[in-house]
Design an enzyme around this catalytic site. Structure first.
Site, PDB file in Angstrom:
ATOM      1  N   ARG A 174       5.853 -14.318  -7.784  1.00 65.17           N
ATOM      2  CA  ARG A 174       6.242 -14.537  -6.391  1.00 65.17           C
ATOM      3  C   ARG A 174       5.958 -15.975  -5.957  1.00 65.17           C
ATOM      4  NH1 ARG A 174       2.871  -9.640  -3.863  1.00 65.17           N
ATOM      5  NH2 ARG A 174       1.555 -10.232  -5.616  1.00 65.17           N
TER       6      ARG A 174
ATOM      7  N   LYS B  30      -1.247 -15.232  -4.133  1.00 64.10           N
ATOM      8  CA  LYS B  30      -2.498 -14.670  -4.646  1.00 64.10           C
ATOM      9  C   LYS B  30      -3.671 -15.567  -4.274  1.00 64.10           C
ATOM     10  CE  LYS B  30      -2.643 -11.373  -6.744  1.00 64.10           C
ATOM     11  NZ  LYS B  30      -2.638  -9.983  -6.244  1.00 64.10           N
TER      12      LYS B  30
ATOM     13  N   TYR C  11      -3.119 -13.842   0.241  1.00 63.69           N
ATOM     14  CA  TYR C  11      -3.971 -12.676  -0.042  1.00 63.69           C
ATOM     15  C   TYR C  11      -5.262 -13.195  -0.669  1.00 63.69           C
ATOM     16  CZ  TYR C  11       0.057  -9.473   0.376  1.00 63.69           C
ATOM     17  OH  TYR C  11       1.136  -8.752   0.820  1.00 63.69           O
TER      18      TYR C  11
ATOM     19  N   HIS D 258      -8.499 -10.845  -0.705  1.00 62.86           N
ATOM     20  CA  HIS D 258      -9.294  -9.692  -1.173  1.00 62.86           C
ATOM     21  C   HIS D 258     -10.691 -10.145  -1.572  1.00 62.86           C
ATOM     22  CE1 HIS D 258      -5.965  -6.927  -0.845  1.00 62.86           C
ATOM     23  NE2 HIS D 258      -5.196  -7.782  -1.484  1.00 62.86           N
TER      24      HIS D 258
ATOM     25  N   ILE E  31       2.640   4.864   3.205  1.00 57.70           N
ATOM     26  CA  ILE E  31       3.800   3.999   2.958  1.00 57.70           C
ATOM     27  C   ILE E  31       4.258   4.109   1.508  1.00 57.70           C
ATOM     28  CG2 ILE E  31       4.605   1.605   2.993  1.00 57.70           C
ATOM     29  CD1 ILE E  31       2.681   1.267   5.379  1.00 57.70           C
ATOM     30  N   VAL E  32       3.327   4.036   0.566  1.00 58.79           N
ATOM     31  CA  VAL E  32       3.692   4.168  -0.857  1.00 58.79           C
ATOM     32  C   VAL E  32       4.333   5.532  -1.085  1.00 58.79           C
ATOM     33  CG1 VAL E  32       2.767   4.401  -3.199  1.00 58.79           C
ATOM     34  CG2 VAL E  32       1.946   2.551  -1.722  1.00 58.79           C
TER      35      VAL E  32
ATOM     36  N   VAL F 148      -2.850   7.681  -2.573  1.00 60.41           N
ATOM     37  CA  VAL F 148      -3.771   7.966  -1.464  1.00 60.41           C
ATOM     38  C   VAL F 148      -4.542   6.712  -1.072  1.00 60.41           C
ATOM     39  CG1 VAL F 148      -4.080  10.393  -2.017  1.00 60.41           C
ATOM     40  CG2 VAL F 148      -5.567   8.707  -3.069  1.00 60.41           C
ATOM     41  N   LEU F 149      -4.984   6.689   0.148  1.00 59.39           N
ATOM     42  CA  LEU F 149      -5.839   5.592   0.604  1.00 59.39           C
ATOM     43  C   LEU F 149      -6.727   6.080   1.733  1.00 59.39           C
ATOM     44  CD1 LEU F 149      -6.540   2.499   0.608  1.00 59.39           C
ATOM     45  CD2 LEU F 149      -4.815   2.232   2.376  1.00 59.39           C
TER      46      LEU F 149
ATOM     47  N   VAL G   6      -0.733   4.451  -8.418  1.00 59.41           N
ATOM     48  CA  VAL G   6      -0.526   3.230  -7.622  1.00 59.41           C
ATOM     49  C   VAL G   6      -1.829   2.831  -6.933  1.00 59.41           C
ATOM     50  CG1 VAL G   6       0.900   2.165  -5.826  1.00 59.41           C
ATOM     51  CG2 VAL G   6       1.862   3.982  -7.220  1.00 59.41           C
ATOM     52  N   ALA G   7      -2.664   3.807  -6.614  1.00 59.62           N
ATOM     53  CA  ALA G   7      -3.917   3.528  -5.898  1.00 59.62           C
ATOM     54  C   ALA G   7      -4.976   2.880  -6.791  1.00 59.62           C
ATOM     55  CB  ALA G   7      -4.450   4.825  -5.295  1.00 59.62           C
TER      56      ALA G   7
ATOM     57  N   ASP H  40      -5.544  -0.073  -7.439  1.00 65.51           N
ATOM     58  CA  ASP H  40      -6.190  -1.273  -6.883  1.00 65.51           C
ATOM     59  C   ASP H  40      -7.381  -0.921  -6.003  1.00 65.51           C
ATOM     60  OD1 ASP H  40      -4.567  -0.194  -4.930  1.00 65.51           O
ATOM     61  OD2 ASP H  40      -4.036  -2.126  -4.060  1.00 65.51           O
TER      62      ASP H  40
HETATM   63  N1  LIG Z   1      -0.793  -0.957  -7.614  1.00 62.46           N
HETATM   64  C1  LIG Z   1      -0.149  -1.733  -6.757  1.00 62.46           C
HETATM   65  O1  LIG Z   1       0.506  -2.701  -7.151  1.00 62.46           O
HETATM   66  C2  LIG Z   1      -0.188  -1.415  -5.287  1.00 62.46           C
HETATM   67  C3  LIG Z   1       0.724  -2.027  -4.408  1.00 62.46           C
HETATM   68  C4  LIG Z   1       0.697  -1.657  -3.049  1.00 62.46           C
HETATM   69  C5  LIG Z   1      -0.242  -0.699  -2.605  1.00 62.46           C
HETATM   70  N2  LIG Z   1      -1.125  -0.164  -3.503  1.00 62.46           N
HETATM   71  C6  LIG Z   1      -2.118   0.870  -3.118  1.00 62.46           C
HETATM   72  O2  LIG Z   1      -1.485   2.115  -2.884  1.00 62.46           O
HETATM   73  C7  LIG Z   1      -2.353   2.924  -2.102  1.00 62.46           C
HETATM   74  C8  LIG Z   1      -1.584   3.574  -0.961  1.00 62.46           C
HETATM   75  O3  LIG Z   1      -1.173   2.561  -0.040  1.00 62.46           O
HETATM   76  P1  LIG Z   1      -0.377   2.901   1.302  1.00 62.46           P
HETATM   77  O4  LIG Z   1       0.057   1.605   1.873  1.00 62.46           O
HETATM   78  O5  LIG Z   1       0.620   3.958   1.070  1.00 62.46           O
HETATM   79  O6  LIG Z   1      -1.555   3.510   2.210  1.00 62.46           O
HETATM   80  P2  LIG Z   1      -1.368   4.403   3.528  1.00 62.46           P
HETATM   81  O7  LIG Z   1      -2.643   4.271   4.293  1.00 62.46           O
HETATM   82  O8  LIG Z   1      -0.072   4.115   4.189  1.00 62.46           O
HETATM   83  O9  LIG Z   1      -1.264   5.897   2.938  1.00 62.46           O
HETATM   84  C9  LIG Z   1      -2.313   6.564   2.328  1.00 62.46           C
HETATM   85  C10 LIG Z   1      -2.165   8.054   2.619  1.00 62.46           C
HETATM   86  O10 LIG Z   1      -3.124   8.756   1.819  1.00 62.46           O
HETATM   87  C11 LIG Z   1      -3.480   9.904   2.571  1.00 62.46           C
HETATM   88  N3  LIG Z   1      -4.692  10.518   2.006  1.00 62.46           N
HETATM   89  C12 LIG Z   1      -5.987  10.134   2.130  1.00 62.46           C
HETATM   90  N4  LIG Z   1      -6.772  10.991   1.445  1.00 62.46           N
HETATM   91  C13 LIG Z   1      -5.951  11.920   0.892  1.00 62.46           C
HETATM   92  C14 LIG Z   1      -6.167  13.069   0.080  1.00 62.46           C
HETATM   93  N5  LIG Z   1      -7.395  13.457  -0.275  1.00 62.46           N
HETATM   94  N6  LIG Z   1      -5.084  13.788  -0.310  1.00 62.46           N
HETATM   95  C15 LIG Z   1      -3.834  13.428   0.060  1.00 62.46           C
HETATM   96  N7  LIG Z   1      -3.587  12.360   0.834  1.00 62.46           N
HETATM   97  C16 LIG Z   1      -4.627  11.633   1.235  1.00 62.46           C
HETATM   98  C17 LIG Z   1      -3.648   9.364   3.981  1.00 62.46           C
HETATM   99  O11 LIG Z   1      -3.638  10.381   4.945  1.00 62.46           O
HETATM  100  C18 LIG Z   1      -2.444   8.429   4.082  1.00 62.46           C
HETATM  101  O12 LIG Z   1      -1.313   9.067   4.659  1.00 62.46           O
HETATM  102  C19 LIG Z   1      -3.476   1.980  -1.647  1.00 62.46           C
HETATM  103  O13 LIG Z   1      -4.586   2.149  -2.477  1.00 62.46           O
HETATM  104  C20 LIG Z   1      -2.870   0.611  -1.840  1.00 62.46           C
HETATM  105  O14 LIG Z   1      -3.861  -0.395  -2.002  1.00 62.46           O
HETATM  106  C21 LIG Z   1      -1.101  -0.509  -4.818  1.00 62.46           C
END
Ligand SMILES: NC(=O)c1ccc[n+]([C@@H]2O[C@H](COP(=O)([O-])OP(=O)(O)OC[C@H]3O[C@@H](n4cnc5c(N)ncnc54)[C@H](O)[C@@H]3O)[C@@H](O)[C@H]2O)c1
Length: 369
Positions: free
Chosen positions: A15, A75, A94, A96, A178-179, A239-240, A267-268, A270
């Site tokens: 990027r 980054k 970013y 972090h 969102i994911v 999840v987050l 995906v989570a 990170d």
């Molecule tokens: N690997 C990557 O490249 C990358 C890129 C972007 C985001 N991410 C990660 O993806 C993850 C999700 O991001 P997001 O933006 O969707 O977050 P978000 O906050 O929009 O969504 C997370 C959802 O998880 C739910 N949740 C929490 N505990 C739960 C459980 N026990 N069971 C079911 N659902 C549960 C929450 O209610 C929420 O709706 C984060 O960890 C984020 O850092 C990773």
């Protein structure tokens, strides 16, 4: 102001922090824009495109950092960049910090201001500079899942949508944020059979209203997760819990419930991942197998689709970069709460409570609220 855009040097990072249209907007607002040669190439943006829009091409990162009042990056600065950072300079990227003590110490020592994309929070509590990367990762998770379900990639040999007379794949998505919502939308388009799980009832009601007919929305508890694992060809971990390590929803023993050749895209990862057997991987070696289940745990998924991610990121960062350039960081922080919240370090002091708490450092509360 002089605005500098160095080339990203982190591995697998394609990027760039500014589009040619962003260069034009900044120049039109009266700023000088310095872009390191080749900065946009990873995203398919030629040097000439920047030059045509008023940017000056610079041959080295040292010169960009040396001259810029405001440095736009993607980054966090890497150790080779630390000596280039100057006191009084503003870095918008970013960071972090909580994951990186040496970086925190280097920026503190430099006297520069660190305005972090990840803590720029609006008055509704949203993080608008994180959202587009979650959208990219969510949509991409299904694309990757489809690929790794193919037999030559060690998957079960399943086509997501099936064909007439053959059932589609079953996809379980843990987390409907969102994911998760973006993953569900793309998977639905493929014609898969999807269950989307969350624990937030308001969110579940909303998802139930907007999702297509092939997405079932379920409350996430231990029994439902285990039941899903027996059915799933593909599991997406999305999840987050903000500010915390991801909750662990799948333990190693649970893998025995899954079909051989099924795929987990965590995906989570990170935030530590929501599967006990997840460990961070890279785009060069994205997968590994545990107990016959293929795991994909790339920590920076958007990096692989650099062009889409660059556009998605720059669309949301440019308005803030313009505000900082036009007002200067002090006035922008005084007048715009999201900018104030983005500042993690200023004048050799930590200004973000979470970063200070993580490292046991004192915190200046000048940007609180
Ligand atoms: N690997 C990557 O490249 C990358 C890129 C972007 C985001 N991410 C990660 O993806 C993850 C999700 O991001 P997001 O933006 O969707 O977050 P978000 O906050 O929009 O969504 C997370 C959802 O998880 C739910 N949740 C929490 N505990 C739960 C459980 N026990 N069971 C079911 N659902 C549960 C929450 O209610 C929420 O709706 C984060 O960890 C984020 O850092 C990773």
């Amino acid at each position: 102001m002089i605005v500098g855009v160095p080339k990203e040097i982190k591995r697998d990072e394609y990027r760039v922090a500014l589009l040619p249209v962003g260069a034009e907007e900044l120049v039109r607002a009266g700023h000088r824009v310095l872009v390191e040669e080749g900065a946009g190439l990873g995203s398919g943006l030629a040097d000439q495109a920047y030059e045509k829009n008023g940017a000056e091409l610079i041959s080295s990162a040292a010169e960009v950092f040396g001259q810029a009042d405001l440095v736009l990056k993607v980054k966090e600065p890497l150790p080779v960049e630390w000596p280039l950072i100057r006191a009084g300079q503003v870095l918008f990227t970013y960071f972090h910090f909580a994951a990186d003590r040496p970086l925190t110490e280097a920026i503190l020592k430099s006297g520069a201001t660190a305005a972090a994309y990840e803590t720029l929070r609006d008055d509704q509590g949203r993080l608008p500079l994180l959202t587009p990367m979650s959208e990219v990762a969510g949509r991409m998770s299904i694309q990757e899942g489809a690929k790794y379900l193919e037999r030559p990639q060690m998957g079960r040999g399943i086509l997501l949508g099936g064909v007439p007379g053959v059932a589609p794949a079953h996809i379980t998505i843990l987390g409907g944020g969102i994911v998760g919502a973006n993953a569900a939308k793309v998977a639905a388009g493929f014609g898969a059979d999807i269950c989307l799980l969350d624990i937030n009832m308001d969110r579940l009601r909303y998802l139930d209203d907007v999702m297509p007919a092939n997405v079932d929305v379920l409350f996430s508890d231990r029994h439902t997760v285990r039941e899903q694992l027996q059915r799933a060809d593909l599991v997406i971990g999305a999840v987050l819990i903000p500010g915390a390590k991801a909750p662990r929803l799948i333990e190693r023993a649970d893998l025995a419930l899954m079909k051989p050749g099924s795929v987990i895209i965590d995906v989570a990862i990170d935030q530590g991942g929501c599967v006990e057997t997840s460990r961070p991987t890279t785009h060069s070696e994205p997968t590994y197998i545990v107990d016959e289940v293929l795991h994909y745990c790339v920590t920076n998924m958007p990096g692989a689709v650099g062009r889409t991610s660059t556009y998605a990121l720059c669309n949301v960062t440019l308005p803030w970069a313009l505000q900082i350039a036009n007002r200067g960081i002090e006035r922008a922080a005084a007048e715009l709460r999201p900018v104030a919240r983005s500042i993690n370090i200023m004048g050799c002091e930590v200004t973000n409570q979470a970063v200070a708490t993580t490292f046991g450092l004192p915190c200046s509360h000048r940007f609180e609220g």
